[in-house]
Design an enzyme around this catalytic site. Structure first.
Site, PDB file in Angstrom:
ATOM      1  N   CYS A  86     -15.174 -18.609 -37.229  1.00 30.88           N
ATOM      2  CA  CYS A  86     -14.350 -17.401 -37.212  1.00 30.88           C
ATOM      3  C   CYS A  86     -12.869 -17.686 -37.398  1.00 30.88           C
ATOM      4  O   CYS A  86     -12.051 -16.752 -37.394  1.00 30.88           O
ATOM      5  CB  CYS A  86     -14.545 -16.659 -35.896  1.00 30.88           C
ATOM      6  SG  CYS A  86     -16.263 -16.385 -35.425  1.00 30.88           S
ATOM      7  N   ALA A 111     -13.875 -13.931 -42.418  1.00 30.21           N
ATOM      8  CA  ALA A 111     -12.465 -13.868 -42.010  1.00 30.21           C
ATOM      9  C   ALA A 111     -12.239 -12.762 -41.000  1.00 30.21           C
ATOM     10  O   ALA A 111     -11.210 -12.743 -40.324  1.00 30.21           O
ATOM     11  CB  ALA A 111     -11.574 -13.658 -43.234  1.00 30.21           C
ATOM     12  N   ASN A 112     -13.175 -11.828 -40.882  1.00 34.51           N
ATOM     13  CA  ASN A 112     -13.074 -10.757 -39.900  1.00 34.51           C
ATOM     14  C   ASN A 112     -14.462 -10.497 -39.343  1.00 34.51           C
ATOM     15  O   ASN A 112     -15.382 -10.165 -40.080  1.00 34.51           O
ATOM     16  CB  ASN A 112     -12.497  -9.491 -40.540  1.00 34.51           C
ATOM     17  CG  ASN A 112     -12.141  -8.435 -39.504  1.00 34.51           C
ATOM     18  OD1 ASN A 112     -12.925  -8.125 -38.617  1.00 34.51           O
ATOM     19  ND2 ASN A 112     -10.942  -7.896 -39.614  1.00 34.51           N
ATOM     20  N   HIS A 142      -0.162  -7.646 -38.118  1.00 30.71           N
ATOM     21  CA  HIS A 142      -0.682  -8.462 -37.020  1.00 30.71           C
ATOM     22  C   HIS A 142       0.441  -8.847 -36.060  1.00 30.71           C
ATOM     23  O   HIS A 142       1.621  -8.677 -36.365  1.00 30.71           O
ATOM     24  CB  HIS A 142      -1.353  -9.741 -37.550  1.00 30.71           C
ATOM     25  CG  HIS A 142      -2.720  -9.510 -38.112  1.00 30.71           C
ATOM     26  ND1 HIS A 142      -2.938  -9.157 -39.427  1.00 30.71           N
ATOM     27  CD2 HIS A 142      -3.958  -9.564 -37.538  1.00 30.71           C
ATOM     28  CE1 HIS A 142      -4.234  -9.010 -39.646  1.00 30.71           C
ATOM     29  NE2 HIS A 142      -4.876  -9.257 -38.516  1.00 30.71           N
ATOM     30  N   LYS A 146       0.492 -14.796 -35.121  1.00 29.21           N
ATOM     31  CA  LYS A 146      -0.472 -15.144 -36.169  1.00 29.21           C
ATOM     32  C   LYS A 146       0.176 -16.117 -37.147  1.00 29.21           C
ATOM     33  O   LYS A 146       1.289 -15.883 -37.628  1.00 29.21           O
ATOM     34  CB  LYS A 146      -0.950 -13.892 -36.901  1.00 29.21           C
ATOM     35  CG  LYS A 146      -2.075 -14.171 -37.902  1.00 29.21           C
ATOM     36  CD  LYS A 146      -2.701 -12.879 -38.401  1.00 29.21           C
ATOM     37  CE  LYS A 146      -3.784 -13.134 -39.444  1.00 29.21           C
ATOM     38  NZ  LYS A 146      -4.906 -13.934 -38.913  1.00 29.21           N
ATOM     39  N   GLY A 152      -6.831 -13.185 -43.549  1.00 25.40           N
ATOM     40  CA  GLY A 152      -8.094 -13.389 -44.249  1.00 25.40           C
ATOM     41  C   GLY A 152      -8.759 -12.074 -44.613  1.00 25.40           C
ATOM     42  O   GLY A 152      -9.396 -11.950 -45.665  1.00 25.40           O
TER      43      GLY A 152
END
Length: 251
Positions: A86, A111-112, A142, A146, A152
């Site tokens: 993840c 990516a999510n 975000h 991050k 992603g």
């Protein structure tokens, strides 16, 4: 019962995965691995290295960092264990390593890990096919911690458009660009600030009308729950690559 090893167990997402395991039937977090110095986790054993793991594990769920990938792959291959990867920010070399590992064990990567965000990806494909003449822009927001940009998920959204309209190309912001917007651009824009968990917009702008597809995560637990569902899904799968679309479709 699916016994889970949490890689990055003491991080914010690792703790969310532990909570998600407790909320998901038939899943148990039995141990974790984390490079942090404080290994006094009261909930389950946390080791500094995969070499120290003693528990009977069915699947590894990783929310740590691309830097941990070699150790995770090594453990999974030696013990024939499936992986749910993840982390974001993988480079081409990392992706090649993941592809090679998937020839021997089951590898689930997205990516999510949010179910809603992945349904959004499918919706983007439909809208892109119907509004192919519209200008297309992606905006992601975000938190200020991050490390990768664009996210992603933003790249997944752009890839979804390009799958339908292969002539499109990516333009990351417009600093230094001279001239008008061209027809085949997919603008991708990243915003960082505060503690925004994750917000993504796919904007389709036409003449006198705009369509926006959006997803907003209000708590990181949605990603952890998705990862735990992925772990349960991949437990007995044969070697190969899997993603959230496979989980959603029940393949």
């Amino acid at each position: 019962m699916v016994n889970v090893l949490i890689s990055g167990a003491l991080g914010r997402m690792g703790k969310k995965v532990f909570e998600a395991c407790a909320l998901t039937g038939g899943v148990k977090a039995v141990c974790g691995v984390d490079i942090k110095e404080d290994l006094s986790c009261p909930d389950f054993p946390v080791y500094a290295s995969f070499n120290e793991v003693k528990e009977d594990v069915d699947v590894v769920i990783d929310f740590s960092s691309p830097l941990a990938l070699p150790s995770i792959i090594d453990y999974a291959l030696k013990n024939n264990k499936p992986m749910v990867l993840c982390a974001t920010g993988y480079n081409k070399e990392d992706l090649d390593i993941i592809d090679n590992a998937s020839k021997s064990v089951a590898v689930f990567r997205s990516a999510n890990m949010s179910l809603g965000a992945n349904v959004l990806i499918e919706a983007i494909k439909v809208v892109a096919s119907l509004l192919s003449d519209f200008d297309m822009e992606i905006v992601e927001k975000h938190h200020n911690q991050k490390v990768d940009a664009p996210s992603g998920t933003a790249l997944m959204m752009a890839d979804a458009i390009k799958e339908i309209l292969p002539e499109k190309f990516y333009l990351y912001g417009r600093e230094g660009k001279v001239g008008k917007r061209t027809k085949d651009e997919i603008g991708i824009h990243a915003i960082r600030g505060g503690n925004i968990v994750g917000e993504h917009d796919a904007i389709f702008a036409g003449l006198n009308e705009t369509v926006t597809l959006s997803h907003q995560a209000t708590d990181r637990s949605v990603f952890a729950l998705g990862a735990v569902k992925a772990g349960r899904f991949i437990k007995d799968k044969p070697a190969g690559k899997y993603n959230m679309q496979d989980l959603i479709s029940g393949k």
